[in-house]
Design a protein around this motif. Structure first.
Motif, PDB file in Angstrom:
ATOM      1  N   ARG A 193     -10.954  12.279  45.534  1.00  0.00           N
ATOM      2  CA  ARG A 193     -11.750  11.300  44.858  1.00  0.00           C
ATOM      3  C   ARG A 193     -11.960  10.442  45.660  1.00  0.00           C
ATOM      4  O   ARG A 193     -12.516   9.482  45.703  1.00  0.00           O
ATOM      5  N   VAL A 194     -10.594   9.725  45.966  1.00  0.00           N
ATOM      6  CA  VAL A 194     -10.670   8.561  46.290  1.00  0.00           C
ATOM      7  C   VAL A 194     -11.175   8.480  47.698  1.00  0.00           C
ATOM      8  O   VAL A 194     -11.539   7.847  48.804  1.00  0.00           O
ATOM      9  N   TYR A 195     -10.381   9.782  48.734  1.00  0.00           N
ATOM     10  CA  TYR A 195     -11.275   9.652  50.066  1.00  0.00           C
ATOM     11  C   TYR A 195     -13.145  10.123  50.007  1.00  0.00           C
ATOM     12  O   TYR A 195     -13.512   9.204  50.981  1.00  0.00           O
ATOM     13  N   ALA A 196     -12.932  10.066  48.797  1.00  0.00           N
ATOM     14  CA  ALA A 196     -15.782   9.903  48.698  1.00  0.00           C
ATOM     15  C   ALA A 196     -15.878   9.313  48.796  1.00  0.00           C
ATOM     16  O   ALA A 196     -16.841   9.063  49.783  1.00  0.00           O
ATOM     17  N   TRP A 197     -14.773   7.673  48.601  1.00  0.00           N
ATOM     18  CA  TRP A 197     -15.296   6.945  48.553  1.00  0.00           C
ATOM     19  C   TRP A 197     -15.830   5.562  49.660  1.00  0.00           C
ATOM     20  O   TRP A 197     -16.297   4.992  50.607  1.00  0.00           O
TER      21      TRP A 197
END
Length: 330
Positions: A163-167
């Motif tokens: 989820r953090v990488y998606a940002w």
């Protein structure tokens, strides 16, 4: 009589299990590791495995003591003193140089200060977003509430790291956010958001928003609506009824949500490392660099001890103050 004693024994045993199991959990999984970290923080760095000195050889010390006790001879009490002496010699080598170093190098206190500021601002933003969301969930129809709660916890079904990488794909110069703003005509050139503190704020607020919403929803959902109806019957405007009734009664949920967001946000490492830039200072990132890159376990342990004290001491003081207020109200 035996029946009464057996019943009392079962009650005492059940009470012991209820009280003893949480304390045993804290002892083995919090206190013991914390003592190990304190021991490392009082040691010096060394090129060895593990990379610090002194190391206490408890096995050797206790072996000497067991050998002496097994002989049951007063002459062998000399071995007792020798066993404890080996432990005392190791402890005597401990020093507070690592803690002094933290005060001399401004990198560490700036990291602490920056972490507290970023976590505090993120907590305020999360509260500003989460309170209306939780209020709307609590006022929704009962048949819709389980679905709304599921939507709040739905992000937890995906890995936190993913989820953090998606940002990154959302916040980068060619990302979805800049493309949307350019298409709407709001901006003329892409905004630089990724690798800045703004990206860290966005990542923390997004990641920890459910921790704010859920305790707020649990508090607001139990609110007695008859109090608001009585205030309305007495001519109180809705906004004033909110400030006088709803907000004060929801303060336990507000405090719980703020603690659940602020405490992990202070020591956050993944979000500032992935979304932040080189000038983003947070103590979790500094701790990771000292531990894994510099291989300086003593300094990193001292950083961890100070961080824990920064988080635990205000919470303990707050709980004591709350307990005194409750006793005074009684």
């Amino acid at each position: 009589m035996r029946t009464v004693l057996s019943v009392l024994g079962r009650r005492l045993a059940s009470r012991w299990w209820v009280i003893g199991v949480p304390y045993a959990w804290l002892l083995f999984f919090f206190l013991v590791p914390f003592l190990i970290v304190i021991k490392i923080s009082l040691s010096g760095v060394a090129i060895a495995i593990p990379p610090y000195v002194p190391t206490i050889d408890l096995a050797q010390g206790w072996a000497s003591i067991r050998d002496a006790i097994s002989q049951f001879s007063f002459d062998n009490y000399v071995w007792l003193t020798e066993g404890w002496a080996s432990i005392r010699d190791a402890i005597s080598q401990f020093s507070f140089d690592n803690y002094v170093w933290l005060t001399e190098d401004d990198l560490y206190w700036k990291s602490y200060l920056s972490s507290v500021i970023i976590a505090g601002v993120s907590t305020i933003i999360t509260l500003a977003i989460g309170y209306p969301l939780a209020y709307g969930m609590a006022r929704a129809k009962p048949e819709w509430r389980p679905t709304l709660v599921m939507l709040v916890i739905l992000p937890f079904w995906t890995s936190f790291l993913i989820r953090v990488y998606a940002w990154i794909g959302i916040l980068k110069n060619e990302g979805l956010l800049n493309q949307l703003l350019l298409w709407l005509g709001v901006i003329n050139e892409p905004l630089i958001i990724l690798n800045t503190n703004w990206a860290v704020y966005i990542g923390i607020v997004y990641s920890y928003l459910p921790f704010m919403v859920l305790p707020l929803y649990a508090t607001l959902e139990k609110l007695d609506l008859s109090l608001l109806e009585a205030a309305e019957d007495l001519g109180c405007p809705p906004w004033k009824a909110f400030w006088k009734i709803t907000l004060p009664l929801s303060l336990p949920g507000v405090l719980a949500g703020c603690f659940l967001v602020f405490i992990p946000a202070v020591g956050e490492f993944v979000i500032p490392d992935i979304l932040g830039g080189s000038d983003t200072l947070m103590i979790g990132k500094t701790l990771w660099v000292e531990f894994f890159r510099n291989r300086d376990w003593p300094v990193s342990s001292a950083v961890a001890v100070i961080l824990l004290l920064i988080l635990v001491i205000p919470i303990v003081l707050f709980q004591n103050q709350q307990q005194k207020m409750q006793e005074r109200d009684k």
